[in-house]
Design an enzyme around this catalytic site. Structure first.
Site, mmCIF file in Angstrom:
data_model
loop_
_atom_site.group_PDB
_atom_site.id
_atom_site.type_symbol
_atom_site.label_atom_id
_atom_site.label_comp_id
_atom_site.label_asym_id
_atom_site.label_seq_id
_atom_site.Cartn_x
_atom_site.Cartn_y
_atom_site.Cartn_z
ATOM 1 N N GLY A 11 -38.885 9.540 52.349
ATOM 2 C CA GLY A 11 -38.443 9.897 51.012
ATOM 3 C C GLY A 11 -38.525 11.397 50.783
ATOM 4 N NE ARG A 21 -37.214 31.639 50.597
ATOM 5 C CZ ARG A 21 -38.257 32.412 50.342
ATOM 6 N NH1 ARG A 21 -39.494 31.906 50.417
ATOM 7 N NH2 ARG A 21 -38.090 33.681 50.009
ATOM 8 N NE ARG A 72 -37.393 4.987 53.807
ATOM 9 C CZ ARG A 72 -38.456 5.688 53.462
ATOM 10 N NH1 ARG A 72 -39.324 6.055 54.406
ATOM 11 N NH2 ARG A 72 -38.693 6.006 52.216
ATOM 12 C CG ASP A 103 -47.224 6.233 55.201
ATOM 13 O OD1 ASP A 103 -46.042 6.487 54.905
ATOM 14 O OD2 ASP A 103 -47.746 5.122 54.998
ATOM 15 C CB THR A 125 -45.037 11.573 50.198
ATOM 16 O OG1 THR A 125 -44.966 10.404 49.360
ATOM 17 C CG2 THR A 125 -46.491 11.860 50.523
ATOM 18 C CG ASP A 127 -45.179 7.545 47.073
ATOM 19 O OD1 ASP A 127 -44.544 7.623 46.007
ATOM 20 O OD2 ASP A 127 -44.732 6.980 48.088
ATOM 21 C CG ASP A 129 -48.770 7.462 50.014
ATOM 22 O OD1 ASP A 129 -48.536 8.629 50.409
ATOM 23 O OD2 ASP A 129 -48.035 6.496 50.290
ATOM 24 N NE ARG A 171 -45.223 4.291 50.223
ATOM 25 C CZ ARG A 171 -45.369 4.506 51.534
ATOM 26 N NH1 ARG A 171 -44.610 3.850 52.392
ATOM 27 N NH2 ARG A 171 -46.245 5.377 51.977
#
Length: 319
Positions: A11, A21, A72, A103, A125, A127, A129, A171
Site C-alpha cells: 500500500g 527523492r 503486490r 511488513d 505504511t 497502518d 503496525d 488492518r
C-alpha cells in the site's frame, strides 16, 4: 556501491516520494547511479526499471503516493518469480537495494537479503503496525486526513443530533483510530487490541446525552468490526439516530505532512549511507527524534506492544 535500486511496494503511503527523492539525490551526491524499480517486486520480476537522475525527483517531495508505482506480486513469492527477480537484479547491475513499504515489503527484502542481495528496508505504511519502530512513514499524514474528516462529520452530526461511527484503516492495528480518537475528542474508540463491548459504547453515548451533548463520534478500526453493523446496534440500543462513514482510501492520499517528509528524507539518505558502509540487510525505524537501524529478521520477529496508556487516556478525556 556503483548502482543502487529503489522500489516501493504494498500500500502506498504519504512520504514515500520524499524517501525516493532522498535515495536518488544522496546517491548521486556520492557518485552512485540510481535505478528506480517500477511497481514494487513485480517490477523486479519483470525487469521494469528506469535510470533516475536529479530531474527524476524534482517537485515530488510534496506529492502523495509514489512516482515509482506500487503493486503486490504473487509471482515474486513463488520460486520461479523470485529467481527471475534475482536474475534481473544481476542483469541491471544493482549492487544494493532500498525497499520502501510495510511488513510484506520487509519480508520480501529479508528473502532477497538471505539470497545475497544487500538490502535496506524503510517502513512505509499508514497502518503504523510494524512493532519495532515507534512510527512508520505516512502514519501522521493519515492521522491528519482522518481528523479533517472527523471535524466535518462532527459539524453535521451536531446539527442533526446524531451519533456517527467513523471507520478508519489499519488492518489489525488500531493506531489510526486510537490516535485520531484522542486528538479528535471522540467519545469512544473501538480497536482490535481491546474486546468490543457495545454496551459500554452505548453507555458512554447516553452519558453524554444526559449532560446535554447533542452528538457523539465513535472511531472504529477496520479490524475491529463493521461500521454499518455497529451503527445499527448503537441506534437499536440507544434510540439515537446513528450514521456511519467509511473513510477508505482517502487516508492513503494527500500532501505528506512535514513530519513524514522529514523522516522520509532522513531514512532515504540513511539507507544509501548504510549500503555504502556495507551494513546490509537492515531496516530503519524511528525512536523519539532519532532514526535507527536493526537487522530485518530481528525486526520482523518482534511482537507489537499495545499502547494501553494512550487508550486509557482516550477513555478518561472522553468522560
Amino acid at each position: 556501491m556503483r548502482k543502487i535500486g529503489v522500489l516501493t511496494a504494498g500500500g502506498d503511503a504519504p512520504g514515500m516520494n520524499a524517501a525516493i527523492r532522498a535515495v536518488v539525490r544522496f546517491g548521486i551526491y556520492n557518485n552512485i547511479n540510481i535505478v528506480g524499480v517500477k511497481n514494487g517486486f513485480r517490477g523486479l520480476v519483470e525487469g521494469d526499471s528506469v535510470e533516475m537522475n536529479l530531474s527524476s525527483v524534482a517537485d515530488i517531495i510534496h506529492r502523495g503516493g509514489t512516482v515509482l508505482g506500487s503493486a503486490r506480486s504473487k509471482e515474486f513469492i513463488g520460486e520461479d518469480g523470485f529467481q527471475k527477480a534475482l536474475k534481473n537484479i544481476k542483469y541491471l547491475g544493482i549492487d544494493g537495494l532500498v525497499t520502501i513499504g510495510g511488513d510484506g515489503t520487509l519480508k520480501g527484502a529479508l528473502a532477497l537479503g538471505r539470497s545475497g542481495i544487500p538490502v535496506i528496508g524503510i517502513p512505509g505504511t499508514i497502518d503504523n503496525d510494524l512493532p519495532y519502530t515507534q512510527y512508520t512513514l505516512g502514519f501522521f499524514t493519515s492521522l491528519t486526513t482522518v481528523l479533517e474528516a472527523v471535524e466535518k462529520i462532527r459539524d453535521t452530526s451536531s446539527s442533526h443530533g446524531r451519533t456517527n461511527v467513523i471507520e478508519v484503516m489499519g488492518r489489525n492495528c488500531g493506531d489510526i483510530a486510537l490516535y485520531a480518537g484522542l486528538a479528535g475528542g471522540a467519545e469512544m474508540v473501538i480497536i482490535p487490541e481491546v474486546e468490543n463491548n457495545i454496551d459500554e459504547v452505548c453507555d458512554k453515548i447516553m452519558q453524554g446525552r444526559a449532560r446535554g451533548k447533542k452528538h457523539s463520534i465513535v472511531l472504529l478500526a477496520e479490524g475491529a468490526g463493521n461500521a454499518k453493523d455497529i451503527s445499527e446496534q448503537i441506534e437499536k440500543i440507544t434510540g439515537i439516530t446513528t450514521r456511519y462513514s467509511v473513510l477508505g482510501y482517502t487516508q492513503r492520499g494527500g500532501t505528506p505532512s512535514a513530519y513524514d517528509r522529514l523522516i522520509g528524507s532522513q531514512m532515504g539518505a540513511k539507507a544509501v549511507e548504510l549500503l555504502c558502509c556495507e551494513k546490509f540487510n537492515k531496516v530503519l525505524g524511528v525512536k523519539g527524534n532519532e532514526i535507527f537501524h536493526m537487522d530485518i529478521e530481528e525486526a520482523l520477529s518482534m511482537k507489537r506492544a499495545f499502547d494501553r496508556k494512550t487508550y486509557e487516556l482516550t477513555k478518561i478525556l472522553s468522560i
